[in-house]
Scaffold this active site. Structure first.
Site, PDB file in Angstrom:
ATOM      1  N   GLU A  92       0.811  -1.227   0.000  1.00  0.00           N
ATOM      2  CA  GLU A  92       0.000   0.000   0.000  1.00  0.00           C
ATOM      3  C   GLU A  92       0.841   1.271   0.000  1.00  0.00           C
ATOM      4  O   GLU A  92       0.568   2.197  -0.759  1.00  0.00           O
ATOM      5  CB  GLU A  92      -0.932   0.039   1.217  1.00  0.00           C
ATOM      6  CG  GLU A  92      -2.246  -0.688   1.039  1.00  0.00           C
ATOM      7  CD  GLU A  92      -2.093  -2.184   1.122  1.00  0.00           C
ATOM      8  OE1 GLU A  92      -0.982  -2.654   1.461  1.00  0.00           O
ATOM      9  OE2 GLU A  92      -3.068  -2.885   0.850  1.00  0.00           O
ATOM     10  N   HIS A 105     -10.842  -4.742  10.288  1.00  0.00           N
ATOM     11  CA  HIS A 105     -11.354  -4.527   8.941  1.00  0.00           C
ATOM     12  C   HIS A 105     -12.634  -3.712   8.929  1.00  0.00           C
ATOM     13  O   HIS A 105     -13.355  -3.727   7.942  1.00  0.00           O
ATOM     14  CB  HIS A 105     -11.600  -5.875   8.250  1.00  0.00           C
ATOM     15  CG  HIS A 105     -10.339  -6.587   7.888  1.00  0.00           C
ATOM     16  ND1 HIS A 105      -9.553  -7.217   8.818  1.00  0.00           N
ATOM     17  CD2 HIS A 105      -9.710  -6.741   6.700  1.00  0.00           C
ATOM     18  CE1 HIS A 105      -8.492  -7.749   8.226  1.00  0.00           C
ATOM     19  NE2 HIS A 105      -8.563  -7.478   6.943  1.00  0.00           N
TER      20      HIS A 105
END
Lengths: 345, 451
Positions: A75, A144
Site C-alpha cells: 500500500e 477490517h
C-alpha cells in the site's frame, strides 16, 4: 460493457433505471477511462480478478494492462507511486482494498498528496482519487471495520466524499476523477449490491454531482437528521416509521464530508429546530462532533430547541459475533429513540 | 605538510573569524582574496606541446607569510603580466581523464573508466558546484543570524552528485530528492535568489515562502520532500508516468543512506523492477544518517546491492566526472527499457545533518578535515582543469568572484524582500477551484482561499 451488467428494470415511472451501487461505480470509472487517456486505475486485484469486490469488473478486459494495473500488496509503495504519477501529469485512481489498509499508506495520502499544492504555493497539483470500501462490513471484525471519514476529513488539502446511493456513487466518482485535487472516496461494502433507481439525466456521460453539496433526501418539519453513506438509508427508514407516529423528519445526505455543506444543515435546523446526526464511526472527534461544533458557531444555534444529539457507532473495536456486531452500530431503532428523546416525545 | 596546512588553516581562520576545520586552505584563500591579492602556488603542469606560455614560476619560499601579499607587491607574481594578453587558444580545449572504476551488481559491465571533458564543460561544472557551495555557506550564515529558521539541511561537500547527475540527464527528464535539496533545486533551474528567498520565507521565494527549505519545486523537479523515504515511491510513480506517456524520459529518484532502510523503498524496488519503470534510484551515501553511521544502521552497507534483483553501481560521488559517466550509463540503461537501476554515490557532507547539528559528536573533526583536503569535489575538478591547462587560476578566481557577487545579491534580495502577505495565507489549498472560505483561529475569523 457495464451497461450489459446493469440491473436494468424499468419501474412504473418514466425514465428511471435500477442500478446497483457497484455498477454505478463501474460505469463511472469506465466512462472516465474512456473520456481521458490520463486516467488509470491501480490497486490490488483490480485487473485480472475484476476487483476484490468486483467494482472494476470488465475494465481490464476492455482497457488492458496499461490502464488497469494490478499491484503487489504494498500500500505505501503503490499509493506513493500513484501520487507521483499524478504529479507527473496522469490522473490515477488508487484503490485500497479497504480503507483499513490505507493506514499503511496514510503518509502518502496526507503528506505527499494533500499538502503539496499548498507547500508549493500552487506549482504542483495532485489530481488523484483514493477510493475503496470504508467502515463496517459484516463479520469482518475489528481490524477490517474502521470508519476513516473523520481521520481524512481532518486534513486541509483533501476532499472527502461519502456517497450513499447509486446516483451519489456515479456522480461523485465522476466529479472526483475530474477534480484536480486529491479526493478520498469512501464507499461502503454493504451498499455495493443495493439497487437504486437512477434518473435519465444521471445517465449522461457528463453527469457529475458537485463535491461539497449535501442533498435533502426527505423534506420534513419537526427534526433534521444528518447522515452519510449507509446510514442515510437507516435515517430514511426511521423517518418512515416516525411519520406514522406523526413525527416529520427532514433527512439530509451529506454526500461530501469535506468540505462539509454546513449551510444546508443550518438552513434545515433553522426550520426544524432539532438536529440528530447519525454515523457509523466512533463518537469521539467524529463527524457528528464536527457538526455540533459548526452548528454552535453559526446562526442556527439560536434556533435549536434542544442540544444536538449524535447517534454513532459504539466506542469499541468492532466485535465479531453477529449479535455483538449488530449492537455496535446505529440501528433504526436507535435513531427513532434518539429522535424522540431530542423532541422530548 | 599536514601540520603546516593545519597551522596555516588555523591562522587564516583566526584572521577571518571562522571556526577551525570548516574550510580547506584553498577556500580560505579564495575568501581572503577579496581583500588581498593572492596567488595559490600553481601546480607543476604537464605542459602540452601546443601551449605557448612559459612554465609557471616555482612557489615562493617561506610559506604562508609570502602568500598574503599586499596589493602593491604585484610584479613578481606568476601570471600577473600575462592575464591581459592570455588568449583562449592557450587553453587545452578537451582532455580525457581516468576515473575510478565503479563496483557493479548484476551488470556485465559498468560505466567507462575514462571521461572526456571539454573546457566549457569543466568551467560549467566548476561554476555549478562553486555556486552550490557558496549558496549553502551563505545559508549557513543566514541561519546563524536567525534570518533562516526551522530546518536547513546543507549540501556542501556533495556538490559533485548534483552537478554530475544534471550533466548526464536532459532538462526534460525528471528528478526528485529528499530534504537536502538546495543543490538539486539549483541544478534543476531555480535561481539562487528564489532559493534563498524561500529559505528566508519571503514572497519572492520559489514557493512564495510557503514551503521553506524542504519544499521547493520546479518543472520536472518534485522537491524537496520532508518524510524520509516517501520520495522514493513518488519517483517511481513519475517514472511510471514517463513510461505510460511513452516520452523516453526518465526519473532520477534520490535518497540517503538513512532512507535506504525504509520499507517503502523495497516495495518500490519490487514494483519498479516488475514493471520495468525507467527510474534511476540514487543512494547518496554520505556515511551518516543524521547522527548514526552506516555501520550502526544497516546490516548491509552495500547500498548499491540492496535492490537485490535490480542492477547497481557504486560510484565515487566526490568526482563529478565519475558521477556523470555513471549517471549517463544508468540513464541509457533505463531508456533502453531495461528497467530500474540503482546508483550508490559515495559522498560526504561537511555540515552536520542540519543546522541544529554541529556534526562533530558522531564523527571527528579530523575526518571532516581529511575529506576536505583530499576529496573536495570542487578542488578535484579545479586541479584537473589547472594541471591540464584547461583553465587559468585567474579565470577560476574570476568565476569565484562572480559567484560570490551573485550569491551576495541573492542574499540581499532574500533579506530585503517582504514576507508573503497575510491575505494569501489560505491560498493554494485546492487547484482549479472557485474561492472557498477557510476558518481562521476563531469562529468569527473567516478567511478566503483562492486557487
Amino acid at each position: 460493457m457495464a451497461a450489459s451488467l446493469r440491473c436494468f428494470l424499468r419501474s412504473g415511472k418514466v425514465g428511471t433505471f435500477l442500478v446497483t451501487v457497484r455498477d454505478a461505480l463501474n460505469q463511472a470509472m469506465d466512462e472516465e477511462l474512456e473520456r481521458d487517456e490520463r486516467v488509470f486505475l491501480l490497486g490490488e486485484e483490480v485487473a485480472q480478478y475484476d476487483g476484490a469486490y468486483k467494482v472494476s469488473r470488465g475494465l481490464w478486459k476492455k482497457y488492458g494492462d496499461k490502464r488497469i494495473i494490478d499491484t503487489p500488496i504494498s500500500e505505501m509503495g503503490f499509493a506513493g507511486i500513484a501520487v507521483g504519477a499524478a504529479m507527473a501529469g496522469l490522473r490515477p485512481i488508487c484503490e485500497f482494498m479497504t480503507f483499513n489498509f490505507s493506514m499503511q499508506a496514510i503518509d502518502q495520502v496526507i503528506n505527499s498528496a494533500a499538502k503539496t499544492y499548498y507547500m508549493s504555493a500552487g506549482l504542483q497539483p495532485v489530481p488523484i482519487v483514493f477510493r475503496g470500501p470504508n467502515g463496517a462490513s459484516a463479520g469482518v471484525a475489528a481490524q477490517h471495520s474502521q470508519c476513516f471519514a473523520a481521520w481524512y476529513a481532518h486534513c486541509p488539502g483533501l476532499k472527502v466524499v461519502s456517497p450513499w446511493n447509486s446516483e451519489d456513487a456515479r456522480g461523485l466518482l465522476k466529479a472526483a476523477i475530474r477534480d484536480d485535487n486529491p479526493v478520498v472516496f469512501l464507499e461502503n461494502e454493504l451498499m455495493y449490491g443495493v439497487p437504486f433507481e437512477m434518473s435519465d439525466e444521471s445517465q449522461s456521460k457528463d453527469f457529475t454531482i458537485p463535491i461539497g453539496k449535501a442533498k435533502v433526501e426527505r423534506q420534513g418539519s419537526h427534526i433534521t437528521l444528518v447522515s452519510h453513506s449507509r446510514f442515510v438509508g437507516h435515517c430514511l427508514d426511521a423517518a418512515a416509521v416516525l411519520a406514522k407516529e406523526g413525527v416529520d423528519c427532514e433527512v439530509i445526505n451529506l454526500r461530501t464530508i469535506r468540505p462539509m455543506d454546513v449551510e444546508c444543515i443550518e438552513g434545515s435546523v433553522m426550520k426544524t429546530n432539532h438536529l440528530v446526526t447519525v454515523e457509523g464511526g466512533w463518537p469521539q472527534f467524529g463527524i457528528g462532533a464536527e457538526i455540533c461544533a459548526r452548528i454552535m458557531e453559526g446562526p442556527a444555534f439560536n434556533f435549536l430547541d434542544a442540544p444536538v444529539t449524535r447517534v454513532t457507532g459504539v466506542d469499541i473495536p468492532m466485535p465479531y459475533a453477529k449479535i455483538l456486531e449488530e449492537n455496535s452500530l446505529p440501528q433504526v431503532k436507535d435513531i427513532i429513540f434518539s429522535v424522540k428523546k431530542t423532541l422530548n416525545v | 605538510m599536514k601540520t603546516m596546512l593545519a597551522i596555516i588553516s588555523n591562522a587564516l581562520c583566526r584572521i577571518t573569524g571562522r571556526s577551525a576545520g570548516e574550510q580547506t586552505v584553498s577556500e580560505l584563500l579564495i575568501g581572503l582574496s577579496e581583500f588581498v591579492n593572492l596567488t595559490s602556488p600553481p601546480a607543476a603542469a604537464a605542459v602540452p606541446p601546443q601551449a605557448r606560455r612559459l612554465p609557471p614560476k616555482p612557489p615562493p619560499a617561506g610559506g604562508a607569510a609570502q602568500l598574503v601579499s599586499s596589493r602593491t607587491d604585484q610584479t613578481d607574481r606568476p601570471g600577473a603580466r600575462v592575464v591581459a594578453s592570455r588568449s583562449l587558444s592557450d587553453f587545452t580545449p578537451q582532455a580525457t581523464f581516468d576515473i575510478k572504476k565503479c563496483d557493479v551488481h548484476r551488470l556485465e559491465a559498468g560505466p567507462p573508466v575514462r571521461a572526456e571533458l571539454t573546457r566549457e564543460q569543466g568551467l560549467q561544472y566548476y561554476r555549478t558546484m562553486q555556486t552550490v557551495r557558496r549558496m549553502e555557506l551563505k545559508a549557513d550564515q543566514l541561519y546563524k543570524q536567525k534570518i533562516i529558521r526551522g530546518f536547513c539541511h546543507l549540501y556542501d561537500g556533495q556538490e559533485a552528485c548534483a552537478a554530475g547527475i544534471e550533466a548526464a540527464i536532459n532538462p526534460s527528464d525528471h528528478l526528485i530528492t529528499a530534504y537536502r535539496a538546495h543543490g538539486y533545486t539549483f541544478t534543476r533551474g531555480v535561481s539562487i535568489r528564489e532559493i534563498l528567498a524561500e529559505l528566508t520565507g519571503r514572497r519572492g521565494g520559489v514557493a512564495k515562502g510557503k514551503g521553506g527549505s524542504m519544499h521547493m519545486y520546479a518543472p520536472h523537479f518534485y522537491g524537496g520532500n520532508g518524510i524520509v523515504g516517501a520520495q522514493v515511491p513518488l519517483g517511481a510513480g513519475i517514472a511510471l508516468a514517463c513510461q505510460y506517456q511513452g516520452n523516453n524520459q526518465i526519473c532520477v529518484t534520490l535518497y540517503g543512506d538513512g532512507a535506504a532502510n525504509q520499507g517503502q523503498l523495497f516495495e518500490t524496488f519490487n514494483m519498479a523492477a516488475l514493471w520495468k519503470l525507467p527510474c534511476i534510484f540514487v543512494c547518496e551515501n554520505n556515511k551518516y544518517g543524521m547522527g548514526t553511521s552506516v555501520e550502526r544502521a544497516s546490516a548491509s552497507t552495500d547500498y548499491y546491492k540492496r535492490g537485490d534483483f535490480i542492477p547497481g553501481l557504486r560510484v565515487d560521488g566526490m568526482d563529478v566526472l565519475c558521477v556523470r559517466e555513471a549517471a549517463k550509463f544508468a540513464a541509457d540503461h533505463c531508456r533502453a527499457g531495461k528497467g530500474p537501476i540503482i546508483m550508490e554515490l559515495q559522498t560526504y557532507r561537511y555540515h552536520g545533518h542540519s543546522m541544529s547539528d554541529p556534526g562533530v559528536s558522531y564523527r571527528t573533526r579530523e575526518e571532516i578535515q581529511e575529506v576536505r583536503s583530499k576529496s573536495d569535489p570542487i578542488s578535484l575538478l579545479k586541479e584537473r582543469l589547472l594541471s591540464n591547462n584547461m583553465a587559468s587560476v585567474e579565470e577560476l578566481k574570476e568565476i569565484d568572484i562572480q559567484i560570490r557577487k551573485e550569491v551576495e545579491e541573492a542574499a540581499q534580495f532574500a533579506t530585503s524582500d517582504p514576507e508573503p502577505p497575510l491575505e494569501e495565507l489560505c491560498n493554494h489549498i485546492f487547484s482549479n477551484d472557485p474561492p472557498l472560505e477557510v476558518r481562521g483561529t476563531n469562529p468569527w475569523s473567516k478567511l478566503k482561499s483562492i486557487s
